[in-house]
Design a protein around this motif. Structure first.
Motif, PDB file in Angstrom:
ATOM      1  N   ALA A  60     -35.814  -2.312 -27.735  1.00  0.00           N
ATOM      2  CA  ALA A  60     -36.310  -1.015 -28.603  1.00  0.00           C
ATOM      3  C   ALA A  60     -36.687  -0.030 -27.352  1.00  0.00           C
ATOM      4  CB  ALA A  60     -37.733  -1.490 -29.144  1.00  0.00           C
ATOM      5  N   VAL A  61     -36.300   1.085 -27.446  1.00  0.00           N
ATOM      6  CA  VAL A  61     -36.523   2.128 -26.519  1.00  0.00           C
ATOM      7  C   VAL A  61     -37.239   3.470 -27.391  1.00  0.00           C
ATOM      8  CG1 VAL A  61     -35.545   3.721 -24.818  1.00  0.00           C
ATOM      9  CG2 VAL A  61     -34.830   1.366 -24.989  1.00  0.00           C
ATOM     10  N   SER A  62     -38.170   3.815 -27.046  1.00  0.00           N
ATOM     11  CA  SER A  62     -39.068   4.936 -27.836  1.00  0.00           C
ATOM     12  C   SER A  62     -38.833   6.283 -27.079  1.00  0.00           C
ATOM     13  CB  SER A  62     -40.298   4.903 -27.903  1.00  0.00           C
ATOM     14  OG  SER A  62     -40.788   5.856 -28.476  1.00  0.00           O
ATOM     15  N   LEU A  63     -37.983   7.217 -27.800  1.00  0.00           N
ATOM     16  CA  LEU A  63     -37.574   8.511 -27.129  1.00  0.00           C
ATOM     17  C   LEU A  63     -38.586   9.495 -27.478  1.00  0.00           C
ATOM     18  CD1 LEU A  63     -33.891   8.465 -27.708  1.00  0.00           C
ATOM     19  CD2 LEU A  63     -35.181   7.840 -25.758  1.00  0.00           C
ATOM     20  N   GLU A  64     -39.958   9.130 -27.817  1.00  0.00           N
ATOM     21  CA  GLU A  64     -41.068   9.839 -28.109  1.00  0.00           C
ATOM     22  C   GLU A  64     -41.964   9.932 -27.191  1.00  0.00           C
ATOM     23  OE1 GLU A  64     -44.403  10.231 -31.704  1.00  0.00           O
ATOM     24  OE2 GLU A  64     -43.362   8.362 -31.242  1.00  0.00           O
ATOM     25  N   GLY A  65     -41.860  11.007 -26.267  1.00  0.00           N
ATOM     26  CA  GLY A  65     -42.456  11.430 -25.039  1.00  0.00           C
ATOM     27  C   GLY A  65     -41.743  10.863 -23.704  1.00  0.00           C
ATOM     28  N   ASP A  66     -42.101  10.207 -23.009  1.00  0.00           N
ATOM     29  CA  ASP A  66     -41.741   9.532 -21.833  1.00  0.00           C
ATOM     30  C   ASP A  66     -40.454   8.845 -22.127  1.00  0.00           C
ATOM     31  OD1 ASP A  66     -41.589   8.873 -19.175  1.00  0.00           O
ATOM     32  OD2 ASP A  66     -43.314   7.513 -18.827  1.00  0.00           O
ATOM     33  N   ALA A 109     -38.573  18.906 -27.563  1.00  0.00           N
ATOM     34  CA  ALA A 109     -38.694  17.494 -27.877  1.00  0.00           C
ATOM     35  C   ALA A 109     -37.215  16.829 -28.382  1.00  0.00           C
ATOM     36  CB  ALA A 109     -39.605  17.133 -28.898  1.00  0.00           C
ATOM     37  N   ALA A 110     -36.469  17.807 -28.744  1.00  0.00           N
ATOM     38  CA  ALA A 110     -35.079  17.377 -29.222  1.00  0.00           C
ATOM     39  C   ALA A 110     -34.196  17.271 -28.032  1.00  0.00           C
ATOM     40  CB  ALA A 110     -34.403  18.566 -30.109  1.00  0.00           C
ATOM     41  N   ASP A 111     -34.456  18.319 -27.102  1.00  0.00           N
ATOM     42  CA  ASP A 111     -33.710  18.265 -25.755  1.00  0.00           C
ATOM     43  C   ASP A 111     -33.817  16.983 -25.115  1.00  0.00           C
ATOM     44  OD1 ASP A 111     -32.598  20.513 -26.407  1.00  0.00           O
ATOM     45  OD2 ASP A 111     -34.057  21.801 -25.084  1.00  0.00           O
ATOM     46  N   ARG A 112     -35.335  16.636 -25.172  1.00  0.00           N
ATOM     47  CA  ARG A 112     -35.518  15.267 -24.392  1.00  0.00           C
ATOM     48  C   ARG A 112     -35.028  13.874 -25.111  1.00  0.00           C
ATOM     49  NH1 ARG A 112     -40.892  17.597 -24.141  1.00  0.00           N
ATOM     50  NH2 ARG A 112     -41.264  16.371 -25.955  1.00  0.00           N
ATOM     51  N   TYR A 113     -34.819  14.018 -26.338  1.00  0.00           N
ATOM     52  CA  TYR A 113     -34.302  13.070 -27.109  1.00  0.00           C
ATOM     53  C   TYR A 113     -32.993  12.795 -26.850  1.00  0.00           C
ATOM     54  CZ  TYR A 113     -33.081  10.083 -31.333  1.00  0.00           C
ATOM     55  OH  TYR A 113     -32.488   9.348 -32.370  1.00  0.00           O
ATOM     56  N   ARG A 114     -32.031  14.053 -26.953  1.00  0.00           N
ATOM     57  CA  ARG A 114     -30.514  13.970 -26.864  1.00  0.00           C
ATOM     58  C   ARG A 114     -30.307  13.648 -25.103  1.00  0.00           C
ATOM     59  NH1 ARG A 114     -31.171  19.058 -29.435  1.00  0.00           N
ATOM     60  NH2 ARG A 114     -30.323  18.483 -31.652  1.00  0.00           N
ATOM     61  N   PHE A 115     -31.443  14.013 -24.069  1.00  0.00           N
ATOM     62  CA  PHE A 115     -31.155  13.464 -22.735  1.00  0.00           C
ATOM     63  C   PHE A 115     -30.916  11.940 -22.754  1.00  0.00           C
ATOM     64  CE2 PHE A 115     -32.996  11.907 -18.921  1.00  0.00           C
ATOM     65  CZ  PHE A 115     -32.149  12.620 -17.780  1.00  0.00           C
ATOM     66  N   GLY A 116     -32.159  11.556 -23.620  1.00  0.00           N
ATOM     67  CA  GLY A 116     -32.215   9.981 -23.429  1.00  0.00           C
ATOM     68  C   GLY A 116     -31.114   9.189 -23.936  1.00  0.00           C
ATOM     69  N   VAL A 117     -30.515   9.776 -24.953  1.00  0.00           N
ATOM     70  CA  VAL A 117     -29.637   9.204 -25.746  1.00  0.00           C
ATOM     71  C   VAL A 117     -28.352   9.261 -24.924  1.00  0.00           C
ATOM     72  CG1 VAL A 117     -27.844   9.174 -27.740  1.00  0.00           C
ATOM     73  CG2 VAL A 117     -30.355   9.517 -28.252  1.00  0.00           C
ATOM     74  N   GLU A 118     -28.049  10.634 -24.395  1.00  0.00           N
ATOM     75  CA  GLU A 118     -27.039  10.493 -23.435  1.00  0.00           C
ATOM     76  C   GLU A 118     -26.940   9.853 -22.124  1.00  0.00           C
ATOM     77  OE1 GLU A 118     -26.734  14.747 -23.002  1.00  0.00           O
ATOM     78  OE2 GLU A 118     -26.268  15.148 -24.960  1.00  0.00           O
ATOM     79  N   THR A 119     -28.236   9.659 -21.647  1.00  0.00           N
ATOM     80  CA  THR A 119     -28.306   9.003 -20.582  1.00  0.00           C
ATOM     81  C   THR A 119     -27.863   7.365 -20.695  1.00  0.00           C
ATOM     82  OG1 THR A 119     -30.060  10.160 -19.633  1.00  0.00           O
ATOM     83  CG2 THR A 119     -29.798   7.896 -18.906  1.00  0.00           C
ATOM     84  N   MET A 120     -28.296   6.999 -21.645  1.00  0.00           N
ATOM     85  CA  MET A 120     -27.854   5.420 -22.168  1.00  0.00           C
ATOM     86  C   MET A 120     -26.468   5.232 -22.547  1.00  0.00           C
ATOM     87  SD  MET A 120     -31.343   4.209 -23.941  1.00  0.00           S
ATOM     88  CE  MET A 120     -31.559   5.349 -25.145  1.00  0.00           C
ATOM     89  N   GLU A 121     -25.811   6.103 -23.206  1.00  0.00           N
ATOM     90  CA  GLU A 121     -24.613   6.113 -23.576  1.00  0.00           C
ATOM     91  C   GLU A 121     -23.529   6.223 -22.248  1.00  0.00           C
ATOM     92  OE1 GLU A 121     -24.625   7.614 -28.208  1.00  0.00           O
ATOM     93  OE2 GLU A 121     -24.109   8.955 -26.551  1.00  0.00           O
ATOM     94  N   GLU A 122     -24.066   7.179 -21.447  1.00  0.00           N
ATOM     95  CA  GLU A 122     -23.195   7.153 -20.178  1.00  0.00           C
ATOM     96  C   GLU A 122     -23.076   5.907 -19.586  1.00  0.00           C
ATOM     97  OE1 GLU A 122     -25.281  10.443 -18.099  1.00  0.00           O
ATOM     98  OE2 GLU A 122     -24.291  11.927 -19.329  1.00  0.00           O
ATOM     99  N   ALA A 123     -24.247   5.075 -19.625  1.00  0.00           N
ATOM    100  CA  ALA A 123     -24.220   3.774 -19.179  1.00  0.00           C
ATOM    101  C   ALA A 123     -23.657   2.421 -20.029  1.00  0.00           C
ATOM    102  CB  ALA A 123     -25.758   3.352 -18.775  1.00  0.00           C
TER     103      ALA A 123
END
Length: 294
Positions: free
Chosen positions: A206-212, A257-271
């Protein structure tokens, strides 16, 4: 009316001070009378009453106890030792088991839920506090995997250090190993070796993309080492999945918040981490049910 099932249950209690003998019920162990192999165990997901009694309680250790007890039961340890002795040896020094009590159940699963409500779960106020962030995702994962009947077959709180290096503090929420159909059929792998020696490990975290977004970056940093470690230790491929909130539930109309969410998703998908949302979990759990042949 169908005949009720005679059962026996035990309460698991957290006792931080043996001298005072004050305790909080944290779980239930239930079995059909005279049938040790039907034993089930379930612990609370809400540790608020434990923390009120003991602010320094190691709730992570308590959470891992459920998986340890379920594993010992599933592996048939009761065949070589009396079941209660085996389970008592598995309990930490701060946890005790009550004397057994009798019950008549419509079904073992329904009786477990009833006993948890009666003896373990705290009484809720009419307006319950909203669970959010990682806790909400973990609860959603567990609920869907339980509904599919695979939760007890999965490993929980998997130490990343088994696959990366000693001292790695990361613990992954849950996962399982299975043999793909081609392996079960004995087909050769792409390298011409014996496919029967290989399999697939699926791990969910579980990875929360709400906030940090620190958790997303930690998991991404660890992904390559985890993949190599599973290949080395398990002789299997790794499918690592991050379970996140749906975009709308986190961001609303907040563009930052949407930009942070997409950054988190893209960071993980790149890995090479597979990202699934809470709304995907029913499908994920159904896949697990098929792969574990439940």
């Amino acid at each position: 009316m169908p005949a009720r099932i005679p059962c026996e249950f035990f309460l698991l209690r957290y006792v931080p001070d043996a001298v005072k003998n004050e305790f909080v019920n944290i779980g239930v162990l239930l079995r059909e009378a005279g049938r040790v192999e039907t034993t089930r165990v379930k612990l609370t997901r809400d540790w608020s009453r434990v923390r009120c009694m003991d602010p320094d309680a190691d709730t992570a250790l308590l959470e891992s106890m459920e998986a340890e007890l379920a594993t010992r039961i599933r592996d048939g340890g009761y065949a070589s030792k009396p079941a209660m002795q085996l389970l008592e040896e598995s309990l930490s020094t701060g946890v005790q088991m009550s004397e057994g009590r009798g019950a008549l159940a419509e079904s073992v699963a329904a009786e477990m839920e009833q006993l948890m409500r009666l003896y373990v779960e705290p009484v809720r106020e009419k307006k319950a506090r909203r669970v959010s962030g990682r806790a909400a995702i973990v609860n959603g994962m567990r609920s869907e995997f339980e509904r599919a009947g695979v939760w007890d077959l999965m490993r929980k709180r998997i130490p990343a250090s088994e696959y990366t290096r000693p001292g790695d503090p990361l613990r992954l929420d849950c996962g399982y190993r299975f043999a793909p159909q081609s392996v079960r059929d004995g087909a050769p792998d792409l390298d011409g070796g014996a496919a029967m020696e290989r399999g697939m490990v699926r791990i969910f975290h579980a990875v929360s993309l709400e906030g940090d977004l620190e958790a997303a970056k930690v998991l991404s940093y660890s992904a390559a080492r985890l993949r190599a470690g599973v290949e080395r230790v398990e002789r299997a491929a790794l499918d690592l999945a991050a379970v996140v909130e749906p975009l709308r539930s986190v961001t609303g109309d907040d563009s930052e918040a949407a930009d942070r969410y997409r950054f988190g998703v893209e960071t993980m998908e790149e890995a090479a981490i597979r990202v699934v949302t809470l709304s995907d979990l029913a499908r994920v759990a159904e896949t697990a049910r098929r792969e574990l042949r439940v």
